[in-house]
Design an enzyme around this catalytic site. Sequence first.
Site, PDB file in Angstrom:
ATOM      1  N   ASP A  69       0.853  -1.183   0.000  1.00  0.00           N
ATOM      2  CA  ASP A  69       0.000   0.000   0.000  1.00  0.00           C
ATOM      3  C   ASP A  69       0.886   1.228   0.000  1.00  0.00           C
ATOM      4  O   ASP A  69       2.098   1.132   0.191  1.00  0.00           O
ATOM      5  CB  ASP A  69      -1.029  -0.007   1.137  1.00  0.00           C
ATOM      6  CG  ASP A  69      -0.427   0.194   2.525  1.00  0.00           C
ATOM      7  OD1 ASP A  69       0.776  -0.083   2.709  1.00  0.00           O
ATOM      8  OD2 ASP A  69      -1.168   0.620   3.418  1.00  0.00           O
ATOM      9  N   TYR A  71       2.927   4.821   0.716  1.00  0.00           N
ATOM     10  CA  TYR A  71       3.549   5.456   1.873  1.00  0.00           C
ATOM     11  C   TYR A  71       2.495   6.290   2.603  1.00  0.00           C
ATOM     12  O   TYR A  71       1.654   6.936   1.968  1.00  0.00           O
ATOM     13  CB  TYR A  71       4.686   6.369   1.429  1.00  0.00           C
ATOM     14  CG  TYR A  71       5.846   5.651   0.753  1.00  0.00           C
ATOM     15  CD1 TYR A  71       6.558   4.659   1.414  1.00  0.00           C
ATOM     16  CD2 TYR A  71       6.246   5.996  -0.537  1.00  0.00           C
ATOM     17  CE1 TYR A  71       7.632   4.021   0.807  1.00  0.00           C
ATOM     18  CE2 TYR A  71       7.322   5.363  -1.146  1.00  0.00           C
ATOM     19  CZ  TYR A  71       8.009   4.378  -0.478  1.00  0.00           C
ATOM     20  OH  TYR A  71       9.072   3.744  -1.073  1.00  0.00           O
ATOM     21  N   PHE A  82       6.649   2.226  -4.370  1.00  0.00           N
ATOM     22  CA  PHE A  82       8.035   2.409  -3.933  1.00  0.00           C
ATOM     23  C   PHE A  82       8.602   3.791  -4.245  1.00  0.00           C
ATOM     24  O   PHE A  82       9.653   4.158  -3.715  1.00  0.00           O
ATOM     25  CB  PHE A  82       8.974   1.321  -4.511  1.00  0.00           C
ATOM     26  CG  PHE A  82       8.688  -0.061  -4.009  1.00  0.00           C
ATOM     27  CD1 PHE A  82       9.125  -0.463  -2.755  1.00  0.00           C
ATOM     28  CD2 PHE A  82       7.957  -0.967  -4.769  1.00  0.00           C
ATOM     29  CE1 PHE A  82       8.860  -1.739  -2.275  1.00  0.00           C
ATOM     30  CE2 PHE A  82       7.682  -2.240  -4.298  1.00  0.00           C
ATOM     31  CZ  PHE A  82       8.127  -2.630  -3.048  1.00  0.00           C
ATOM     32  N   HIS A 191      10.866  -9.115   0.532  1.00  0.00           N
ATOM     33  CA  HIS A 191      10.569  -7.685   0.478  1.00  0.00           C
ATOM     34  C   HIS A 191      11.853  -6.893   0.709  1.00  0.00           C
ATOM     35  O   HIS A 191      12.704  -7.291   1.513  1.00  0.00           O
ATOM     36  CB  HIS A 191       9.526  -7.322   1.541  1.00  0.00           C
ATOM     37  CG  HIS A 191       8.915  -5.974   1.318  1.00  0.00           C
ATOM     38  ND1 HIS A 191       9.520  -4.813   1.735  1.00  0.00           N
ATOM     39  CD2 HIS A 191       7.764  -5.610   0.705  1.00  0.00           C
ATOM     40  CE1 HIS A 191       8.772  -3.787   1.394  1.00  0.00           C
ATOM     41  NE2 HIS A 191       7.699  -4.244   0.768  1.00  0.00           N
TER      42      HIS A 191
END
Length: 228
Positions: A69, A71, A82, A191
């Site tokens: 999801d 920031y 990202f 991740h």
Amino acid sequence: MTLDLPALLPESWRAVLRPHLDPVGTAELGAFVADEYATHPVFPPVEDLFTAYRLCPPEDCRVLILGQDPYHKAGQAHGLSFSVRDGVAVPPSLRNVFKELAADVGVPVARSGDLTRWARQGVLLLNAVLTVRQATPNSHAGKGWEAFTDATIKALDARRERVVFLLWGGYARRKRELITNPDHVVLEAGHPSPMNPRGFLGSRPFSAANKALADAGRPTVDWDLSTH
């Protein structure tokens, strides 16, 4: 008040998503998102909600990088997973992405965290959930975005031209079951968060993605952001 979410999409995406979307569920999601924008600080700003789709038409998509999801701090999210705008401090996960990028393909570490240049080359920078309430990560999970972005993955899976799916972390890797077309390539890794010390660094996703594209006769991605 409601948001007609498909109407906010570029027509090319609206056409390919339509067979995979439930109209009732999508309308309920639009009502929820509209109410959240009206009553809370929500990111990204509504005008940036579908930036990933605007910059990367389905017919140009070569790579999908899936985040979870957006920031949740002010000034960070701008509709690309990202990514942060130029001038915003590079978040820790993206710093690890840049570290792996330098080790993998030898490009200098970029000073800016803006990944727009990747998006313009056919890299769909998608989050599974496209909005978040300020300072409350995962606050919009389970509200319907997952069906919307699953539809996006299914639409790309239906394409004949090879798409490389980069699935980083347990949440993203669960989406592998949506990708059934043998023409495509799925590359999984941990991740990039510093909280996950193993499984991402050393995975070499960028060179592997370009090899998969080249093997299918598709143009590769210039991952170098250092001069842009």
